[in-house]
Design an enzyme around this catalytic site. Structure first.
Site, mmCIF file in Angstrom:
data_model
loop_
_atom_site.group_PDB
_atom_site.id
_atom_site.type_symbol
_atom_site.label_atom_id
_atom_site.label_comp_id
_atom_site.label_asym_id
_atom_site.label_seq_id
_atom_site.Cartn_x
_atom_site.Cartn_y
_atom_site.Cartn_z
ATOM 1 N N GLY A 117 63.442 61.809 61.003
ATOM 2 C CA GLY A 117 61.596 61.345 61.976
ATOM 3 C C GLY A 117 61.892 60.814 63.524
ATOM 4 C CB SER A 118 60.035 59.435 65.413
ATOM 5 O OG SER A 118 59.611 58.523 65.577
ATOM 6 N N PRO A 119 63.343 59.302 67.105
ATOM 7 C CG PRO A 119 63.627 60.065 69.255
ATOM 8 C CD PRO A 119 62.683 60.213 67.927
ATOM 9 N NE ARG A 120 57.054 54.935 67.419
ATOM 10 C CZ ARG A 120 56.617 54.807 66.056
ATOM 11 N NH1 ARG A 120 56.796 52.863 65.735
ATOM 12 N NH2 ARG A 120 56.123 55.299 65.313
ATOM 13 C CB VAL A 121 60.344 55.796 63.585
ATOM 14 C CG1 VAL A 121 60.929 55.305 61.719
ATOM 15 C CG2 VAL A 121 58.720 55.799 63.591
ATOM 16 N N GLY A 122 63.487 55.729 64.398
ATOM 17 C CA GLY A 122 64.777 55.677 63.750
ATOM 18 C C GLY A 122 65.547 54.698 64.597
ATOM 19 C CB CYS B 125 62.910 68.641 64.659
ATOM 20 S SG CYS B 125 63.960 69.140 63.517
ATOM 21 C CD GLU C 223 70.173 65.004 60.619
ATOM 22 O OE1 GLU C 223 70.218 65.696 61.660
ATOM 23 O OE2 GLU C 223 71.430 65.042 60.644
#
Length: 466
Positions: A189-194, A245, A211
């Protein structure tokens, strides 16, 4: 009462019983997963089309179903070899012992998948988790509702319910799920949620694979056929409506190459999607109104050179090329994840490399040139999760290559055997003889200079008795 508490306890009990460890059980689960794909192919195609908003059957087949099936087939062919203890080199002091690496399942693992490839990005990690002998919790994206429904209602008919579960819900439910202890978390997913996932995992010292995304550069050298470059860049940029992505996120090229590339990109887009891309059966739609509005805002960056049309009622954005884009504009600050391609001008290879290296390390990096030296220079002087010369994300089709990010684009790797290794604990094992105690006299006090010298020498000598 936590609704998933009983589910997680049941899965842990199944794992602790040893049920998932035998090769026969793992192979049976993988075969059942393959039957799920084969028996429900049309159902999955329909679900993916609904979630992707007119997404073509071709895109769903090659990027979701076929890739997942290939991973299953590879795991079934190689499962015994992957599980086998791996012998290692020994030193003289351990020459009479057995030394090896044993691949053990980690335990209860959590796989969180995103909405853009909701089948592939759920099942490919699942193949690794099952082949490694784990119990698994799947958390599909609530945004890809149709595929989520198939995964929740149909997939459990194929896999052992004592060792596998699907948990539904949105961000709140995912947050509650992450409060529990897992033995491994695999997140795409996104870096923010990561960052949220990693922070939650840290509370339990749970290892993670992240990822994530990023802005994938595409350097186009002056020594290129602009139409060949345009064909390949347009195909990979607008595949799945740009919601990929590893898609080329922006082009770096000279002003002279830009002038040659723009008509070639227009030609490629027209050839792929016709004079009216909105009516093309080969171009999908943006996943949601929220994503549409975000992308529509990015159309105001720079100047539209190709495309630029949009229709909010249809969640349609035309395949678009932007020029005169400044590095500080939003379209160059966030991952685009849509059918928009900015072009940024550089004076040559050195400036392009400097531009790339000023930014976070991307998930993928692309370079086009007729000169092998230019391509290898870009490869040698940059860092990225993956690299491809003179094409787009074809590296994704090779299970022999690891897939994963570096730095801000992620951590960990998977695909093929890399998936099996990711979901396995590589346990260091040494088995010594219970007798022959005289051999150990060197390491026991009282210590002498001679003992130290002999022991140091025996530990440093790598050899094999054949």
């Amino acid at each position: 009462m936590d609704p998933v508490e009983d589910t997680l306890r049941r899965l842990r009990e199944a794992f602790n019983s040893g049920r998932t460890r035998p090769a026969e059980f793992r192979a049976a689960q993988l075969k059942s997963l393959g039957h799920f794909l084969q028996d429900n192919k049309q159902l999955l195609q329909d679900a993916l089309a609904q979630d992707g908003g007119l997404r073509s059957a071709f895109e769903s087949e090659v990027s979701e179903i076929a890739i997942s099936q290939d991973e299953i087939n590879l795991a079934l062919r190689n499962l015994s070899a992957w599980m086998k203890d791996e012998s290692v080199t020994k030193n003289l002091a351990t020459q009479l012992d057995a030394a090896f690496i044993r691949k053990e399942p980690l335990g209860l693992v959590l796989i969180i998948a995103p909405w853009n490839y909701p089948l592939n990005l759920m099942l490919v990690p699942l193949v690794g988790a099952l082949s490694a002998g784990n119990c698994v919790v799947l958390k599909p994206s609530e945004i890809s509702k149709s595929t989520e429904k198939v995964l929740a209602e149909v997939l459990p008919r194929y896999l052992d319910p004592s060792c596998f579960a699907v948990v539904l819900g949105g961000p709140q439910e995912t947050g509650q799920l992450l409060e529990h202890k897992f033995d491994y978390i695999f997140f795409t997913g996104s870096p923010r949620v990561g960052k949220i996932v990693m922070a939650a995992a840290a509370k339990h010292l749970t290892p993670v694979t992240l990822e994530l995304g990023g802005k994938n550069p595409c350097y186009v050298d002056d020594d290129c056929d602009p139409q060949i470059v345009a064909n390949r860049v347009a195909f990979f940029r607008y595949f799945n409506t740009g919601q990929t992505c590893v898609a080329p996120d922006y082009v770096l090229c000279s002003p002279e190459m830009q002038e040659r590339l723009l008509p070639a990109l227009q030609s490629a887009i027209t050839r792929f999607f016709g004079d009216d891309p909105q009516s093309s059966p080969n171009l999908g739609r943006i996943i949601s109104q929220k994503q549409f509005q975000r992308l529509q805002g990015l159309l105001g960056c720079g100047r539209v050179a190709v495309g630029g049309q949009s229709d909010e009622s249809d969640r349609y954005i035309a395949p678009t090329v932007l020029v005169d884009v400044r590095e500080t504009e939003p379209v160059m600050q966030e991952e685009i994840f849509g059918p928009i391609l900015p072009i940024v001008n550089v004076r040559g290879l050195d400036e392009a490399v400097d531009f790339i290296n000023r930014r976070e390390k991307p998930l993928a990096l692309y370079a086009f040139s007729n000169s092998n030296q230019v391509v290898t220079q870009v490869l040698a002087r940059t860092s990225s999760g993956a690299f491809c010369g003179n094409d787009g994300f074809m590296h994704m089709t090779l299970t022999s290559l690891p897939f994963g990010g570096v730095g801000a684009s992620g951590m960990g790797r998977y695909h093929g055997k890399f998936s099996f290794d990711t979901f396995s604990h590589h346990r260091a094992c040494l088995l010594r003889c219970a007798g022959m105690e005289k051999v150990n006299d060197l390491r026991y006090p009282p210590y002498t200079d001679m003992k130290v010298q002999l022991l140091s020498w025996s530990l440093s000598q790598s050899c094999s008795l054949l």
